[in-house]
Design a protein around this motif. Sequence first.
Motif, PDB file in Angstrom:
ATOM      1  N   GLN A  74      40.802  13.853  31.765  1.00 31.51           N
ATOM      2  CA  GLN A  74      41.542  14.750  30.881  1.00 31.51           C
ATOM      3  C   GLN A  74      43.017  14.750  31.247  1.00 31.51           C
ATOM      4  O   GLN A  74      43.374  14.768  32.421  1.00 31.51           O
ATOM      5  CB  GLN A  74      40.995  16.165  31.005  1.00 31.51           C
ATOM      6  N   ALA A  75      43.875  14.727  30.228  1.00 35.30           N
ATOM      7  CA  ALA A  75      45.327  14.857  30.394  1.00 35.30           C
ATOM      8  C   ALA A  75      45.764  16.082  29.607  1.00 35.30           C
ATOM      9  O   ALA A  75      45.271  16.330  28.500  1.00 35.30           O
ATOM     10  CB  ALA A  75      46.040  13.618  29.883  1.00 35.30           C
ATOM     11  N   GLU A  76      46.692  16.862  30.191  1.00 30.06           N
ATOM     12  CA  GLU A  76      47.111  18.103  29.540  1.00 30.06           C
ATOM     13  C   GLU A  76      48.592  18.367  29.772  1.00 30.06           C
ATOM     14  O   GLU A  76      49.085  18.246  30.895  1.00 30.06           O
ATOM     15  CB  GLU A  76      46.285  19.265  30.090  1.00 30.06           C
ATOM     16  N   TYR A  77      49.291  18.726  28.697  1.00 34.15           N
ATOM     17  CA  TYR A  77      50.660  19.229  28.803  1.00 34.15           C
ATOM     18  C   TYR A  77      50.572  20.751  28.867  1.00 34.15           C
ATOM     19  O   TYR A  77      49.842  21.379  28.091  1.00 34.15           O
ATOM     20  CB  TYR A  77      51.511  18.812  27.597  1.00 34.15           C
ATOM     21  N   ARG A  78      51.347  21.349  29.790  1.00 36.23           N
ATOM     22  CA  ARG A  78      51.337  22.811  29.945  1.00 36.23           C
ATOM     23  C   ARG A  78      52.749  23.377  29.836  1.00 36.23           C
ATOM     24  O   ARG A  78      53.687  22.853  30.427  1.00 36.23           O
ATOM     25  CB  ARG A  78      50.756  23.194  31.303  1.00 36.23           C
ATOM     26  N   TYR A  79      52.848  24.470  29.089  1.00 37.47           N
ATOM     27  CA  TYR A  79      54.104  25.211  28.996  1.00 37.47           C
ATOM     28  C   TYR A  79      53.876  26.573  29.649  1.00 37.47           C
ATOM     29  O   TYR A  79      53.007  27.341  29.231  1.00 37.47           O
ATOM     30  CB  TYR A  79      54.547  25.394  27.545  1.00 37.47           C
ATOM     31  N   TRP A  80      54.653  26.875  30.678  1.00 41.96           N
ATOM     32  CA  TRP A  80      54.509  28.109  31.465  1.00 41.96           C
ATOM     33  C   TRP A  80      55.409  29.184  30.870  1.00 41.96           C
ATOM     34  O   TRP A  80      56.564  28.942  30.545  1.00 41.96           O
ATOM     35  CB  TRP A  80      54.881  27.845  32.919  1.00 41.96           C
ATOM     36  N   THR A  81      54.891  30.412  30.754  1.00 40.77           N
ATOM     37  CA  THR A  81      55.653  31.487  30.130  1.00 40.77           C
ATOM     38  C   THR A  81      56.769  32.018  31.022  1.00 40.77           C
ATOM     39  O   THR A  81      57.761  32.534  30.517  1.00 40.77           O
ATOM     40  CB  THR A  81      54.733  32.657  29.729  1.00 40.77           C
ATOM     41  N   CYS A  82      56.618  31.907  32.326  1.00 45.15           N
ATOM     42  CA  CYS A  82      57.649  32.405  33.242  1.00 45.15           C
ATOM     43  C   CYS A  82      58.245  31.257  34.052  1.00 45.15           C
ATOM     44  O   CYS A  82      59.364  30.850  33.839  1.00 45.15           O
ATOM     45  CB  CYS A  82      57.051  33.473  34.160  1.00 45.15           C
ATOM     46  N   GLN A  83      57.482  30.750  34.980  1.00 43.73           N
ATOM     47  CA  GLN A  83      57.905  29.594  35.772  1.00 43.73           C
ATOM     48  C   GLN A  83      56.678  28.781  36.139  1.00 43.73           C
ATOM     49  O   GLN A  83      55.564  29.295  36.139  1.00 43.73           O
ATOM     50  CB  GLN A  83      58.656  30.020  37.032  1.00 43.73           C
ATOM     51  N   ASN A  86      53.016  29.555  38.271  1.00 42.26           N
ATOM     52  CA  ASN A  86      53.021  30.991  38.492  1.00 42.26           C
ATOM     53  C   ASN A  86      52.769  31.704  37.163  1.00 42.26           C
ATOM     54  O   ASN A  86      53.539  31.563  36.225  1.00 42.26           O
ATOM     55  CB  ASN A  86      54.364  31.439  39.075  1.00 42.26           C
ATOM     56  N   GLY A  87      51.686  32.447  37.080  1.00 41.90           N
ATOM     57  CA  GLY A  87      51.415  33.226  35.885  1.00 41.90           C
ATOM     58  C   GLY A  87      50.733  32.440  34.782  1.00 41.90           C
ATOM     59  O   GLY A  87      49.972  31.510  35.025  1.00 41.90           O
ATOM     60  N   SER A  88      51.046  32.798  33.533  1.00 38.95           N
ATOM     61  CA  SER A  88      50.364  32.254  32.357  1.00 38.95           C
ATOM     62  C   SER A  88      50.951  30.935  31.890  1.00 38.95           C
ATOM     63  O   SER A  88      52.150  30.690  32.040  1.00 38.95           O
ATOM     64  CB  SER A  88      50.473  33.242  31.195  1.00 38.95           C
ATOM     65  N   PHE A  89      50.069  30.102  31.282  1.00 35.79           N
ATOM     66  CA  PHE A  89      50.509  28.876  30.631  1.00 35.79           C
ATOM     67  C   PHE A  89      49.667  28.625  29.386  1.00 35.79           C
ATOM     68  O   PHE A  89      48.540  29.088  29.266  1.00 35.79           O
ATOM     69  CB  PHE A  89      50.449  27.666  31.570  1.00 35.79           C
ATOM     70  N   PHE A  90      50.240  27.880  28.449  1.00 37.10           N
ATOM     71  CA  PHE A  90      49.552  27.390  27.266  1.00 37.10           C
ATOM     72  C   PHE A  90      49.553  25.878  27.343  1.00 37.10           C
ATOM     73  O   PHE A  90      50.536  25.273  27.795  1.00 37.10           O
ATOM     74  CB  PHE A  90      50.257  27.864  25.985  1.00 37.10           C
ATOM     75  N   GLY A  91      48.468  25.251  26.925  1.00 36.08           N
ATOM     76  CA  GLY A  91      48.364  23.806  27.056  1.00 36.08           C
ATOM     77  C   GLY A  91      47.796  23.124  25.832  1.00 36.08           C
ATOM     78  O   GLY A  91      47.168  23.744  24.970  1.00 36.08           O
ATOM     79  N   VAL A  92      48.025  21.814  25.785  1.00 36.98           N
ATOM     80  CA  VAL A  92      47.446  20.917  24.791  1.00 36.98           C
ATOM     81  C   VAL A  92      46.822  19.776  25.579  1.00 36.98           C
ATOM     82  O   VAL A  92      47.489  19.171  26.415  1.00 36.98           O
ATOM     83  CB  VAL A  92      48.521  20.371  23.823  1.00 36.98           C
ATOM     84  N   PHE A  93      45.529  19.470  25.321  1.00 37.08           N
ATOM     85  CA  PHE A  93      44.860  18.461  26.138  1.00 37.08           C
ATOM     86  C   PHE A  93      44.109  17.433  25.304  1.00 37.08           C
ATOM     87  O   PHE A  93      43.735  17.678  24.161  1.00 37.08           O
ATOM     88  CB  PHE A  93      43.907  19.120  27.135  1.00 37.08           C
ATOM     89  N   HIS A 133      47.702  31.163  36.688  1.00 28.92           N
ATOM     90  CA  HIS A 133      47.756  30.857  38.117  1.00 28.92           C
ATOM     91  C   HIS A 133      48.000  32.144  38.884  1.00 28.92           C
ATOM     92  O   HIS A 133      48.965  32.862  38.620  1.00 28.92           O
ATOM     93  CB  HIS A 133      48.929  29.901  38.419  1.00 28.92           C
ATOM     94  N   LEU A 134      47.122  32.421  39.816  1.00 33.70           N
ATOM     95  CA  LEU A 134      47.269  33.556  40.718  1.00 33.70           C
ATOM     96  C   LEU A 134      47.735  33.006  42.055  1.00 33.70           C
ATOM     97  O   LEU A 134      47.045  32.194  42.679  1.00 33.70           O
ATOM     98  CB  LEU A 134      45.934  34.286  40.880  1.00 33.70           C
ATOM     99  N   ILE A 135      48.905  33.414  42.498  1.00 32.84           N
ATOM    100  CA  ILE A 135      49.456  32.934  43.763  1.00 32.84           C
ATOM    101  C   ILE A 135      48.753  33.650  44.911  1.00 32.84           C
ATOM    102  O   ILE A 135      48.743  34.877  44.979  1.00 32.84           O
ATOM    103  CB  ILE A 135      50.976  33.162  43.835  1.00 32.84           C
ATOM    104  N   LEU A 136      48.142  32.869  45.804  1.00 32.06           N
ATOM    105  CA  LEU A 136      47.469  33.428  46.973  1.00 32.06           C
ATOM    106  C   LEU A 136      48.400  33.491  48.182  1.00 32.06           C
ATOM    107  O   LEU A 136      48.372  34.451  48.933  1.00 32.06           O
ATOM    108  CB  LEU A 136      46.223  32.611  47.312  1.00 32.06           C
ATOM    109  N   ASN A 137      49.194  32.432  48.378  1.00 31.04           N
ATOM    110  CA  ASN A 137      50.224  32.402  49.410  1.00 31.04           C
ATOM    111  C   ASN A 137      51.232  31.313  49.059  1.00 31.04           C
ATOM    112  O   ASN A 137      51.263  30.857  47.924  1.00 31.04           O
ATOM    113  CB  ASN A 137      49.622  32.232  50.828  1.00 31.04           C
TER     114      ASN A 137
END
Length: 190
Positions: A74-83, A86-93, A133-137
């Motif tokens: 699978q290949a996917e392009y992702r656009y992140w809402t913040c950075q 980190n946080g939410s993203f929308f993708g097309v795969f 994405h939830l940042i753990l450390n």
Amino acid sequence: MKIKSILFFLILFGSITVRSQNFAVKSNLLSLANGALNGGIEYAFGMRSTVDFSGSLRPWKRTERYVERYWLLQAEYRYWTCQKFNGSFFGVFLNGAQFNIGGKDMLLGKFKWLKNHRYSGWLTGGGISYGYHLILNRHWNLEVSLGIGYEYIRYDKYACPDLCAAWKERESYHYFGPDKFSLSIVYVFN
């Protein structure tokens, strides 16, 4: 000549800068729980854009009860809402797979037809996704991703799950609906 070559490579590689958080590796824990080898890499090429390449392989031999062998890319392009990372993203795969599966009751009886037959074939398709994405450390993240899309599936159907079963028919199927769910552990290089 050796000294010139060494100096050339030191200057060349010394001038390359490594940006923070441009590269990550991951493993889908759900696929791993199913007994498949899997992994993925994700590369950032902007403040909010990444491209993800992932794959899964289950090459194990069948048991007497069922057969479940497959590979998936699978290949996917992702656009992140913040950075990125980190946080939410929308993708097309886009994805593709080959499979040989049957004799198994999957997903709490949702695919009852898999219990009595074996299906061998391939699929290709694509869709849209949402993830978080939830940042753990500093290096570790947890990623959850869901997707819906279209899959064209072409397969041969066999009379029973046995590998020596008689061939029944060749069919194709157009599927639209949920087709991606992942829970991944991610290591982000800083």
